[in-house]
Scaffold this motif. Structure first.
Motif, PDB file in Angstrom:
ATOM      1  N   GLY A   1     114.581  -5.835  46.901  1.00 19.06           N
ATOM      2  CA  GLY A   1     113.190  -5.432  46.749  1.00 19.06           C
ATOM      3  C   GLY A   1     113.005  -4.066  46.141  1.00 19.06           C
ATOM      4  O   GLY A   1     111.871  -3.609  45.981  1.00 19.06           O
TER       5      GLY A   1
ATOM      6  N   ASP B   1     106.925  -5.246  41.211  1.00 15.95           N
ATOM      7  CA  ASP B   1     106.225  -6.480  41.567  1.00 15.95           C
ATOM      8  C   ASP B   1     105.045  -6.087  42.448  1.00 15.95           C
ATOM      9  O   ASP B   1     105.197  -5.844  43.644  1.00 15.95           O
ATOM     10  CB  ASP B   1     107.172  -7.433  42.293  1.00 15.95           C
TER      11      ASP B   1
ATOM     12  N   VAL C   1     102.525  -7.728  43.607  1.00 16.83           N
ATOM     13  CA  VAL C   1     102.208  -8.651  44.701  1.00 16.83           C
ATOM     14  C   VAL C   1     103.172  -8.445  45.858  1.00 16.83           C
ATOM     15  O   VAL C   1     102.757  -8.374  47.026  1.00 16.83           O
ATOM     16  CB  VAL C   1     102.253 -10.102  44.193  1.00 16.83           C
ATOM     17  N   ARG C   2     104.459  -8.340  45.563  1.00 16.21           N
ATOM     18  CA  ARG C   2     105.442  -8.143  46.621  1.00 16.21           C
ATOM     19  C   ARG C   2     105.254  -6.797  47.308  1.00 16.21           C
ATOM     20  O   ARG C   2     105.379  -6.696  48.544  1.00 16.21           O
ATOM     21  CB  ARG C   2     106.858  -8.248  46.045  1.00 16.21           C
ATOM     22  N   GLU C   3     104.939  -5.766  46.540  1.00 18.05           N
ATOM     23  CA  GLU C   3     104.742  -4.447  47.139  1.00 18.05           C
ATOM     24  C   GLU C   3     103.531  -4.430  48.072  1.00 18.05           C
ATOM     25  O   GLU C   3     103.568  -3.824  49.137  1.00 18.05           O
ATOM     26  CB  GLU C   3     104.576  -3.396  46.044  1.00 18.05           C
TER      27      GLU C   3
ATOM     28  N   CYS D   1     102.357  -7.043  49.682  1.00 17.74           N
ATOM     29  CA  CYS D   1     102.737  -7.815  50.866  1.00 17.74           C
ATOM     30  C   CYS D   1     103.594  -6.971  51.809  1.00 17.74           C
ATOM     31  O   CYS D   1     103.428  -7.029  53.037  1.00 17.74           O
ATOM     32  CB  CYS D   1     103.482  -9.076  50.449  1.00 17.74           C
ATOM     33  N   LYS D   2     104.516  -6.198  51.257  1.00 19.54           N
ATOM     34  CA  LYS D   2     105.344  -5.320  52.075  1.00 19.54           C
ATOM     35  C   LYS D   2     104.489  -4.308  52.824  1.00 19.54           C
ATOM     36  O   LYS D   2     104.730  -4.030  54.002  1.00 19.54           O
ATOM     37  CB  LYS D   2     106.357  -4.587  51.193  1.00 19.54           C
TER      38      LYS D   2
ATOM     39  N   GLU E   1     102.630  -6.023  55.697  1.00 18.29           N
ATOM     40  CA  GLU E   1     103.543  -6.309  56.796  1.00 18.29           C
ATOM     41  C   GLU E   1     103.869  -5.037  57.572  1.00 18.29           C
ATOM     42  O   GLU E   1     103.923  -5.042  58.810  1.00 18.29           O
ATOM     43  CB  GLU E   1     104.819  -6.936  56.243  1.00 18.29           C
TER      44      GLU E   1
ATOM     45  N   ASN F   1     107.470   2.345  48.865  1.00 18.31           N
ATOM     46  CA  ASN F   1     106.572   1.345  48.288  1.00 18.31           C
ATOM     47  C   ASN F   1     106.042   1.888  46.961  1.00 18.31           C
ATOM     48  O   ASN F   1     105.269   2.857  46.935  1.00 18.31           O
ATOM     49  CB  ASN F   1     105.414   1.041  49.237  1.00 18.31           C
TER      50      ASN F   1
ATOM     51  N   ASP G   1     118.647  -9.386  43.404  1.00 20.38           N
ATOM     52  CA  ASP G   1     118.592  -9.691  44.832  1.00 20.38           C
ATOM     53  C   ASP G   1     119.730 -10.614  45.242  1.00 20.38           C
ATOM     54  O   ASP G   1     120.293 -10.473  46.339  1.00 20.38           O
ATOM     55  CB  ASP G   1     117.246 -10.331  45.169  1.00 20.38           C
TER      56      ASP G   1
ATOM     57  N   ASP H   1     111.497 -15.997  46.584  1.00 19.03           N
ATOM     58  CA  ASP H   1     110.040 -15.925  46.484  1.00 19.03           C
ATOM     59  C   ASP H   1     109.502 -17.344  46.578  1.00 19.03           C
ATOM     60  O   ASP H   1     109.603 -18.125  45.640  1.00 19.03           O
ATOM     61  CB  ASP H   1     109.636 -15.273  45.165  1.00 19.03           C
TER      62      ASP H   1
ATOM     63  N   PRO I   1     105.923 -18.203  43.905  1.00 24.15           N
ATOM     64  CA  PRO I   1     105.795 -17.599  42.575  1.00 24.15           C
ATOM     65  C   PRO I   1     104.530 -18.090  41.887  1.00 24.15           C
ATOM     66  O   PRO I   1     104.075 -19.217  42.108  1.00 24.15           O
ATOM     67  CB  PRO I   1     107.060 -18.091  41.855  1.00 24.15           C
TER      68      PRO I   1
END
Length: 860
Positions: free
Chosen positions: A86, A95, A97-99, A101-102, A105, A309, A715, A760, A763
């Motif tokens: 990540g 990313d 979207v991933r950031e 989401c992190k 969370e 992040n 990853d 993922d 996607p």
């Protein structure tokens, strides 16, 4: 047969940035509109066609101890976060979207724990306030550094002309503050200040003194310029240029390691002072945004919420850019709007508040330092007391037309020169280029007092309205009672004296000089801003127009346009206002800013009644400039340097579909995919070693080919290396699966490797018939790196940010919408992502696959 081909693909293994150019089969340079667009860089951002330089990408799998186990002993620890997964390497995109989401969370975990103990509650408060703390520190540092730069630049600029005998650290104005021997007409002359001719030859006047001062002016200008470019080249190549094009690219999600680092901050601060003092046609206002962003980036590492992040860190950088403009122009509100309108890619409401607070703190610190000694945030703060009249909208709009024409001409000329620089001797010897330009600037600038003085001082003089305390040539009007004597008079509608006409000729020469030298200066390998030179050009043109209108009103006050509102002896025309409007128009023509520019200039004057003239001139400037090209100077340099930036202002009006843009095409290798539970570690290792793709769609099986998820190469390699270090029993024959539960295996099979945690599962996908207009909007608004193309759930191909940029560039070469031939039923793909020009940093220089790949405006 086609499903078998999906796995019988061939790839190209590459091990360095330099090998990208030589080994990539699908690498292309797009030469659109005369600009070489190089969209190739490195691994993670060339998602499926990049450089395999990430840790573990070249590993050799070994027997993990040869321990046999049953399927009940699974590698469950991989469900936990894996160190390194990540994260991003240099020249990669994030990313978004991933950031996000992190971050959500992380926030949920903090809220869940804050009621467990007082310590956890304290940690939650610290997390909540960390955003305000980091922008406070950024504002404090930005204001302090801006004050230091202003003071040092003024002192070094005056060193070119002389020195203060009482205290060498005083500039010319400060040296004469305490003198009792100055006169009103010659308030800048005092015994404490000695010119170099007076210090060396012992005389202040005469041809010999003039030549000595001329020589020392050139000597100091060349010394400052040489020292600035040498420091940049040796210690921090990223410190050159304005920095705003790179800041825009970074805020859009791209990562350029070191560009906002400590060394860059230190060298940029020092060399910015030297570059401004050298007399080059540049300003410090643009680089101050870079300096402030460096401060924001450094302080963000003190808070885990932002250091871990990348998306959250960009919120801090947006606030930092607002603080930079706040201290550059003394315009906190304008700084916030500048960050929103010009540089930020993602600007939520809380970022607006924090940007406002950072700009406030930075302005407060700068006001406390008071670097100009006028209790103002900027040197050229002015106030006008004369209202404007409806007729004056005509010259104001004409100034807007001039600003738009100047902006369009400057962008085309500067980009053409920057492109040509790559193929000339100057491009290979940046130090010689800087010295050469500095020498020409100093030789031509010294004889003209309006080009010899600091550009900010020039703007101040042009903005200032004539009054009893002004001794400028621009205010030498003839008395109505004595037609021969020239004196300073606050009353307008006086006939211009010889001093005014002489000043107009000198300003015309200064205008031509500034236009030519700014074209060749912006893009040199020293810190160079564009705000001040553009404003100076507009202010010169505006002041000339203002004087012309003023004299027209005096000699023809009986004309219909003047009869009603401009009587003889009344205060009706303000030439300084025309200079201010012209400055805004020219700056708007170059940058294509609108709202933020009007607010910045409005905050300079402190008067609400001049907003309408400013708006009229700025909008006219933008319309005229857009008629020749919609890109501003920063967007043009982004495109010239090949940065992966999707401009939200650019419209997509063509009718292409996703299947026409996706990779692979007919001539490309087949689509590289992974199955969810059929591969062994050895097979997965072979896929990674045989291909250079940096991401793989995961499908159910060779037969169904339905999409399960998406896994990044980096990853996968990190997860396998992590498993080999922490768990025994992982063999080359171990089964790799991405599902929740392990597949059914024989009893004597080695321990399987579960990689579901790096998959993922959601996607972004579009169908093959999705219009590209929608796809482009998705990439812009969500900040995607790639998007999979499917048909009835079967993966057909992939669209990456590079593909979008290449497609947009290709469409620019066609007057009609581009219609390509339909792709094959199951296309192959080249899944490379948005690239930066492919070079790697080796000490002070860059080595790349092609000479053209070296960025032109900000690198060696």
């Amino acid at each position: 047969m086609e499903s078998e081909q999906l796995f019988n693909r061939k790839g190209y293994y590459r091990n360095s940035y330099n090998s990208i150019a030589s080994a990539s089969s699908d690498e292309e340079l797009l030469d659109g509109a005369g600009v070489v667009m190089d969209f190739h860089t490195s691994e993670d951002d060339n998602l499926l066609d990049g450089d395999a330089t990430s840790p573990g990408s070249n590993y050799v799998m070994s027997n993990g101890g040869g321990v046999m186990s049953t399927t009940t002993h699974l590698l469950d620890f991989l469900e936990e976060p894996i160190p390194g997964v990540g994260t991003y390497d240099d020249f990669h995109t994030i990313d978004w979207v991933r950031e996000k989401c992190k971050d959500r969370e992380r926030h949920r975990k903090i809220n869940a724990k804050k009621k467990e103990s007082a310590w956890e509650f304290t940690k939650s408060l610290y997390d909540a306030w960390s955003g305000w703390l980091v922008v406070t520190l950024t504002g404090l540092a930005s204001g302090a550094l801006a004050g230091l730069i202003d003071i040092a630049a003024d002192w070094l600029n005056d060193i070119k002309e002389g020195v203060c005998l009482n205290a060498m650290w005083f500039n010319h104005e400060q040296c004469c503050w305490g003198s009792n021997e100055t006169t009103f007409a010659e308030r800048d002359k005092c015994p404490q200040w000695k010119s170099w001719a007076g210090l060396i030859l012992g005389q202040e006047e005469g041809p010999g003194s003039y030549i000595m001062n001329y020589f020392m002016y050139i000597y100091w200008a060349l010394s400052f310029a040489f020292l600035a470019v040498l420091l940049v080249k040796v210690f921090a190549p990223y410190a050159c240029g304005s920095g705003i094009p790179e800041i825009k690219t970074i805020l859009s999600g791209f990562i350029i390691r070191g560009y906002l680092g400590k060394w860059t901050l230190l060298i940029k601060t020092v060399t910015l002072v030297l570059a401004v003092a050298s007399g080059l046609s540049l300003g410090k206002e643009g680089p101050l945004v870079h300096v402030a962003c460096c401060c924001g980036n450094i302080f963000s590492y003190l808070f885990p919420k932002y250091s871990k992040n990348e998306a959250k860190k960009r919120e801090v950088l947006s606030a930092a850019s607002a603080a930079g403009v706040s201290v550059a122009f003394g315009a906190p509100i304008g700084g916030v709007l500048f960050s929103l309108e010009e540089v930020s890619y993602y600007f939520p409401l809380k970022t607006l508040w924090r940007s406002f607070f950072a700009a406030l703190v930075a302005a407060f610190v700068l006001r406390s330092i008071n670097p100009f000694g006028n209790s103002r945030l900027v040197l050229f703060y002015v106030e006008y007391h004369t209202p404007w009249y409806l007729f004056e909208l005509i010259p104001f709009i004409l100034l807007g037309v001039f600003g738009g024409l100047w902006g369009a001409f400057f962008i085309k000329a500067n980009i053409a020169w920057c492109r040509r620089r790559k193929s000339t001797r100057f491009g290979k010897y940046p130090i010689l280029e800087v010295i050469f330009v500095a020498a020409i600037t100093a030789v031509v600038a010294f004889p003209n007092p309006y080009t010899r003085q600091n550009t900010s001082e020039l703007i101040k003089e042009l903005f200032t309205d004539c009054g009893p305390l002004e001794s400028s040539q621009l205010c030498q009007y003839r008395s109505q009672m004595n037609g021969s004597k020239a004196f300073v008079d606050a009353s307008p509608n006086k006939p211009a004296g010889p001093g005014v006409y002489a000043a107009i000729w000198q300003l015309c020469l200064a205008l031509i000089f500034k236009i030519i030298m700014t074209i060749f200066t912006f893009g040199l390998k020293v810190p160079a801003g564009l705000f001040i030179p553009s404003m100076a050009i507009g202010a010169i043109a505006g002041r000339i127009v203002g004087i012309a209108v003023e004299q027209l009103a005096y000699y023809h006050h009986d004309w219909l346009v003047f009869r009603e509102w401009c009587e003889v002896g009344t205060d009706c025309i303000t030439p300084g206002l025309y200079a201010m409007v012209g400055a805004a128009a020219c700056l708007g023509g170059v940058t294509r800013m609108t709202v933020s520019l009007v607010v910045i200039v409005f905050e300079l004057t402190g008067g609400l009644e001049y907003i309408v003239p400013l708006m009229a001139a700025v909008m006219t400037s933008k319309w005229v400039g857009d008629a020749f090209g919609r890109e501003g100077i920063y967007e043009s340099h982004i495109r010239l340097n090949g940065y992966p930036f999707l401009d939200a202002k650019e419209e997509f009006t063509h009718t292409t579909l996703a299947r026409e843009v996706m990779r692979p095409r007919r001539s490309d290798p087949p689509l590289a995919v992974l199955t969810q539970d059929d591969l062994t570690v050895e097979e997965l290792q072979g896929i990674i070693n045989e291909t250079s793709y940096n991401g793989f769609p995961v499908i159910v099986s060779k037969e169904s080919q339905r999409l399960v998820g998406f896994a990044l190469r980096r990853d996968i390699t990190i997860a396998i290396e992590n498993a080999r270090r922490k768990q025994e029993g992982i063999l080359l024959t171990s089964r790799v699966y991405f599902t929740q539960h392990a597949p059914t295996l024989p009893a004597d099979s080695p321990r399987p490797l579960k990689l579901r945690s790096i998959l993922d599962m959601s996607p972004f996908t579009v169908t093959d018939h999705t219009p590209m207009e929608i796809v482009v909007d998705i990439f812009r608004k969500l900040g995607l790196r790639q998007c999979l193309v499917t048909h009835n759930g079967i993966v057909l191909g992939i669209i990456t940010k590079k593909n979008i940029l290449a497609h947009l560039e290709e469409l620019k070469e066609h007057t009609e919408p581009l219609v390509t031939s339909p792709p094959p039923p199951v296309p192959s793909h080249s899944t490379d992502l948005f690239p930066l020009p492919h070079f790697c940093l080796l000490g002070p220089t860059y080595l790349g696959a092609t000479h053209e790949s070296v960025t032109d405006s900000s690198r060696f």
